[in-house]
Design an enzyme around this catalytic site. Structure first.
Site, PDB file in Angstrom:
ATOM      1  N   THR A  56      64.240 -59.840  36.820  1.00 19.24           N
ATOM      2  CA  THR A  56      64.067 -58.603  36.063  1.00 19.24           C
ATOM      3  C   THR A  56      65.308 -57.729  36.245  1.00 19.24           C
ATOM      4  OG1 THR A  56      61.690 -58.687  36.284  1.00 19.24           O
ATOM      5  CG2 THR A  56      62.626 -56.486  36.142  1.00 19.24           C
ATOM      6  N   ARG A  87      48.943 -61.134  30.388  1.00 19.30           N
ATOM      7  CA  ARG A  87      49.201 -60.576  31.717  1.00 19.30           C
ATOM      8  C   ARG A  87      50.176 -59.394  31.591  1.00 19.30           C
ATOM      9  NH1 ARG A  87      54.119 -60.192  35.068  1.00 19.30           N
ATOM     10  NH2 ARG A  87      53.371 -59.825  37.167  1.00 19.30           N
ATOM     11  N   VAL A  88      49.898 -58.316  32.319  1.00 19.49           N
ATOM     12  CA  VAL A  88      50.730 -57.118  32.200  1.00 19.49           C
ATOM     13  C   VAL A  88      51.635 -56.994  33.428  1.00 19.49           C
ATOM     14  CG1 VAL A  88      50.692 -54.588  32.073  1.00 19.49           C
ATOM     15  CG2 VAL A  88      49.081 -55.941  30.716  1.00 19.49           C
ATOM     16  N   SER A  89      52.927 -56.862  33.176  1.00 21.77           N
ATOM     17  CA  SER A  89      53.928 -56.696  34.236  1.00 21.77           C
ATOM     18  C   SER A  89      53.912 -55.271  34.772  1.00 21.77           C
ATOM     19  CB  SER A  89      55.295 -57.005  33.631  1.00 21.77           C
ATOM     20  OG  SER A  89      56.313 -56.478  34.421  1.00 21.77           O
ATOM     21  N   ASP A  90      54.419 -55.086  35.977  1.00 22.16           N
ATOM     22  CA  ASP A  90      54.576 -53.726  36.517  1.00 22.16           C
ATOM     23  C   ASP A  90      55.714 -52.975  35.831  1.00 22.16           C
ATOM     24  OD1 ASP A  90      56.339 -55.706  37.966  1.00 22.16           O
ATOM     25  OD2 ASP A  90      57.213 -53.815  38.631  1.00 22.16           O
ATOM     26  N   THR A 115      61.544 -54.498  41.215  1.00 21.09           N
ATOM     27  CA  THR A 115      61.428 -55.889  40.786  1.00 21.09           C
ATOM     28  C   THR A 115      60.597 -56.629  41.825  1.00 21.09           C
ATOM     29  OG1 THR A 115      62.649 -57.873  40.145  1.00 21.09           O
ATOM     30  CG2 THR A 115      63.610 -56.553  41.888  1.00 21.09           C
ATOM     31  N   GLY A 116      60.145 -57.828  41.486  1.00 19.14           N
ATOM     32  CA  GLY A 116      59.310 -58.586  42.418  1.00 19.14           C
ATOM     33  C   GLY A 116      58.029 -59.011  41.726  1.00 19.14           C
ATOM     34  N   VAL A 117      57.012 -59.261  42.508  1.00 23.79           N
ATOM     35  CA  VAL A 117      55.744 -59.704  41.935  1.00 23.79           C
ATOM     36  C   VAL A 117      54.964 -58.470  41.442  1.00 23.79           C
ATOM     37  CG1 VAL A 117      53.556 -60.858  42.427  1.00 23.79           C
ATOM     38  CG2 VAL A 117      55.696 -61.764  43.364  1.00 23.79           C
ATOM     39  N   GLY A 118      54.782 -58.417  40.129  1.00 23.23           N
ATOM     40  CA  GLY A 118      54.193 -57.230  39.507  1.00 23.23           C
ATOM     41  C   GLY A 118      52.854 -56.822  40.105  1.00 23.23           C
TER      42      GLY A 118
END
Ligand code: ASP
Length: 280
Positions: A155, A183-186, A204-207
């Site tokens: 990201t 699926r919704v990202s952060d 960034t990272g796991v949402g």
């Protein structure tokens, strides 16, 4: 004036060392352009401009070169927050556009400022954002080989403090790769991208982990309540430990503190701090 950008995480395997170098070289170029732009533009204008450059670079998982989802389609999410006006805008899971951050920018002046899916795409077309397929042959090969685990992160984000003392943050992503459609990202939420008059943050990272920790908004709240940016960031990332949360953060405070931290190796980022290039 200060600016910091990130290009997400990369995996630590041998092949990815080459990818790391390529991403760092790209960030070094883009931070120069972003810094130059900031000399004559506001923080909001600069974060949009800089993230659009990152979206156009195929190496990153945003805009062109984004990850392909489990059904073979690319869906993009991006958001923008102006720390001066406290306005947040974004697009979630939009298809067939080149620069989702520019659509988020367009939405900043609207009453309805976060659009998803088809509504976002219709809005984009009505506003002359043309059809564009962000897929690259490399991403298709990775998808065919189901390589998402090793390369899925990447990201992009940018945080800037302008000459007027205003802050802004922008973040853009193709998601985790191989996710369930819908699926919704952060990245287009206030957990992944947040700014006010005191601080601005891009994650960034796991949402899912970032949303669980409300990372960007928590850091900004702590800085607003007088905690230094570095301490606020470390405290917030520490709170992800009980569930081994995976997150990386870039931020700037109104006092000029500039900071990067991550819970896991290895995140690529670059900054211009008082005219001096910082790079890791
Ligand atoms: N945070 C993004 C997401 O979960 C992925 C990433 O940062 O690489 O959609």
């Amino acid at each position: 004036m200060k600016i910091i950008i990130h290009g997400g995480f990369f995996s630590e395997s041998q092949t990815n060392q080459e990818v790391k170098k390529a991403k760092q070289d790209a960030l070094a170029e883009i931070i120069k352009l972003g810094h130059k732009y900031l000399l004559s533009h506001t923080a909001v204008e600069t974060v949009v401009y800089t993230v659009h450059l990152l979206e156009n670079c195929e190496l990153f998982n945003a805009g062109t070169g984004s990850q392909i989802q489990s059904d073979g389609k690319i869906r993009l999410s991006a958001s923008l927050m102006d720390g001066k006006t406290m306005k947040f805008s974004g697009v979630i899971n939009i298809e067939d556009v080149k620069n989702p951050i520019c659509i988020a920018e367009k939405l900043l002046t609207y009453e309805d400022r976060v659009l998803s899916g088809k509504g976002a795409q219709d809005f984009a077309r009505e506003n002359e954002f043309k059809y564009y397929n962000p897929e690259t042959p490399q991403r298709r090969r990775e998808y065919e080989k189901k390589l998402s685990d090793s390369i899925r992160l990447g990201t992009v984000g940018c945080v800037a403090l302008d000459v007027y003392g205003n802050l802004a943050a922008a973040t853009s992503t193709g998601g985790k790769g191989f996710e369930i459609p819908g699926r919704v990202s952060d990245s287009a939420t206030t957990a992944g991208n947040y700014a006010n008059a005191f601080a601005a943050i891009s994650c960034t990272g796991v949402g899912e982990d970032i949303v669980s920790g409300a990372v960007a908004s928590n850091i900004v709240t702590r800085v607003t309540d007088a905690m230094p940016l570095a301490m606020a960031t470390e405290k917030t990332l520490n709170e992800l430990k009980p569930y081994d949360g995976f997150a990386g953060v870039i931020g700037i405070s109104a006092t000029g503190e500039i900071y990067h931290a991550d819970t896991h190796p290895y995140m690529v980022w670059a900054a211009y701090d008082n005219g001096v290039e910082v790079f890791a």
